[in-house]
Design a protein around this motif. Structure first.
Motif: not given
Lengths: 219, 352
Positions: A58, A62, A76, A172, B57-66, B70-71, B73-74
């Motif tokens: 993921y 992402y 998936q 990353y 700056a790239l490090d500042r982009l957050p990683l959004v976890l489900p 959502q998991w 539904r996955f």
């Protein structure tokens, strides 16, 4: 595991890297064993395997697609592909490397498809009446942060799929350039020049955000 | 002091090395050489600082976890997709004796499974058709998870578009083609069908002629007359909605290419936002259309009331509200297809 930073004495970093590599190798071996068991008919092995890899996949998906829904779809798709075609894993590489490659390529395909759709939408929007933003004074500060983050995200999203893939895999995911060349199936020189080009484009796309990050760095 | 830009021009070949250096990817001799160069070259130092700032700056982009939901539904989705594969795999493993003999027959060995596959394909097709019928084309497309499924959905969309074209449901055909253009724009069959649809809907059709005349009109009033004529005579045509929208914007048709307008007509009725109260949203839209109708010339009024009646009928399923609106349409339209549509639907609602 000890959460404290490793003391900076000669040889300690190398030892830490060796330990991390050993742990990673063990995990890889375990996944490969699960994949082998599944291939030989043990159905439950697949369930254990997917539970172990899905969060790692993921994260990769992402970073490549930039949103949760697409990333979950990619994971998936990758797992279904593995279920359907585990015979295609020929054991020349570790199972996780194979799965990683499958996931990265699915995410990149999706990125390319989305770029096409986005372009059509952009063209359509040009012909539609636009709406102007409606600034609310008390939200200005929060909006500025959101704006900067959005600009960053847009800068990454504006990169062509191949460049974005290499930035994500290197920055990353921490893959070496040689590993990236293997995952992407291209020459090392291509990876280097694409990474350089990606940073060049990123810099152009987010000059404001970079300036701010530098100021943060100095502060 | 040498200008940084001038210096950079001279060391362009080193630029790719700077990113590699930042990531610790340079071999020792190259690294040492670059470090020596960096001590002397302000341009490259500045470029390296920029690379580091970009990386920060790239490090500042957050990683959004489900979320847990959502998991969940996955997992559900994954299990749904795996279920037929699990069954197929179990069936394959349940007949081990036949396998070695089949394997020796080479490609023909796939023959015994062919009827099963055809059967499975047929089942998927029926299920997808039912899904599309039940949930609508858009959701069917969104649910298409991979290329194989997308190809199946694209095939069904072709059939839907063809059937709609045949029975003269031009707006419905345009909607199916719109989805196809997103899903499978590269398919020859899509292109052929699109051409065919454009011929039927297209530049030669009377509706398109009226639309183009309105666009070319020198005076806004002239344009408004053509647009009102279009939506009164061809309320089912995709361009009717475009014309209605243009009339709401003081008679200025959108400058979008005709082909785009035909296949992706702009809707005047906004769709509810995800999570919004659908019923309240459509009631509000119906009230808005009624207000617009009240101040509009007769032909435009008839069309606005028809739109409101259809929303009540198709989106809310509120027979009483729809019937009331259809009766208002009858009062506004003395003749023509709008009146015929309202009469037919009123009779159907009454019969029910």
């Amino acid at each position: 595991m000890n959460p404290d930073p490793m003391p900076d004495v000669p040889g300690s970093k190398a030892r830490a890297r060796r330990v991390a590599a050993d742990v990673a190798q063990q995990a890889e071996d375990e996944l490969s064993a699960l994949a082998r068991a599944f291939r030989e008919g043990e159905e439950a092995a697949f369930d254990r395997l997917q539970a172990q890899v899905r969060e790692r996949l993921y994260r990769l998906a992402y970073r490549l697609t930039g949103n949760t829904e697409d990333a979950l779809d990619v994971v998936q798709d990758a797992l279904v592909k593995v279920y359907r075609g585990v015979e295609a894993w020929n054991e020349r590489s570790a199972f996780y490397s194979w799965l990683y490659r499958v996931t990265a390529n699915l995410a990149i395909d999706r990125l390319r498809r989305r770029a096409k759709v986005r372009e059509v939408r952009r063209q359509l929007r040009q012909h539609q009446p636009g709406t102007s933003p409606d600034p609310v004074p008390e939200l200005v500060e929060r909006r500025q942060i959101e704006h900067d983050l959005r600009r960053l995200r847009e800068a990454v999203e504006s990169l062509p799929a191949a460049q974005r893939a290499i930035v994500v895999l290197r920055h990353y995911e921490g893959l070496s350039l040689r590993e990236i060349a293997e995952v992407r199936g291209c020459a090392l020189g291509t990876v280097k020049s694409t990474l350089h080009q990606a940073f060049h484009n990123l810099r152009r796309a987010m000059e404001g955000a970079v300036r701010e990050a530098r100021e943060h760095g100095r502060a | 002091m040498v200008e940084p830009e001038a210096e950079r021009a001279g060391c362009g070949a080193l630029e790719p090395d700077l990113v590699c250096y930042h990531y610790g990817e340079l071999q020792a001799p190259a690294r040492a050489a670059l470090e020596r160069h960096l001590q002397e070259c302000a341009g490259c130092r500045s470029r390296l600082a920029e690379i580091r700032a970009s990386a920060a700056a790239l490090d500042r982009l957050p990683l959004v976890l489900p979320s847990a939901e959502q998991w969940r539904r996955f997992e559900q989705g994954l299990e749904q997709r795996l279920a037929p594969l699990r069954a197929e795999r179990a069936a394959r493993r349940a007949r081990p004796a036949a396998a070695p003999a089949e394997r020796t027959r080479g490609p023909a060995a796939t023959a015994p499974t062919a009827p099963r596959r055809a059967w499975a394909r047929w089942l998927v097709r029926v299920a997808a058709a039912a899904l599309i019928a039940a949930l609508g084309v858009t959701i069917g497309v969104l649910l298409a998870r991979n290329r194989a499924q997308q190809a199946q959905i694209a095939g069904l969309l072709h059939e839907v578009a063809e059937a709609r074209l045949e029975r003269g449901d031009l707006r419905g055909a345009a909607s199916a083609l719109d989805m196809l253009m997103v899903l499978a724009p590269e398919l020859d069959r899509t292109a052929r069908l699109k051409r065919e649809a454009l011929e039927r809907l297209g530049a030669d059709s009377p509706a398109a002629q009226l639309y183009l005349q309105a666009r070319r009109a020198a005076e806004p009033e002239q344009a408004r007359v053509q647009l009102a004529e279009l939506l009164y005579r061809f309320p089912e045509h995709p361009l009717a909605e475009e014309a209605f929208r243009a009339l709401l914007q003081r008679g200025a048709p959108s400058p979008r290419p005709l082909e785009v307008a035909l296949l992706q007509p702009l809707d005047t009725v906004a769709k509810p936002l995800p999570g919004a109260d659908r019923t309240a949203h459509y009631r509000e839209e119906i009230a808005k259309l009624a207000r617009l109708a009240a101040g509009a010339p007769p032909r435009v009024r008839a069309y606005a009331l028809l739109r409101a009646a259809r929303l009540a009928d198709e989106q809310l399923g509120d027979g009483a509200l729809a019937a009331a609106r259809y009766r208002e349409v009858l009062a506004a339209a003395a003749d023509g297809p709008i009146r015929a549509l309202a009469e037919r639907r009123l009779a159907e609602l009454g019969a029910r």
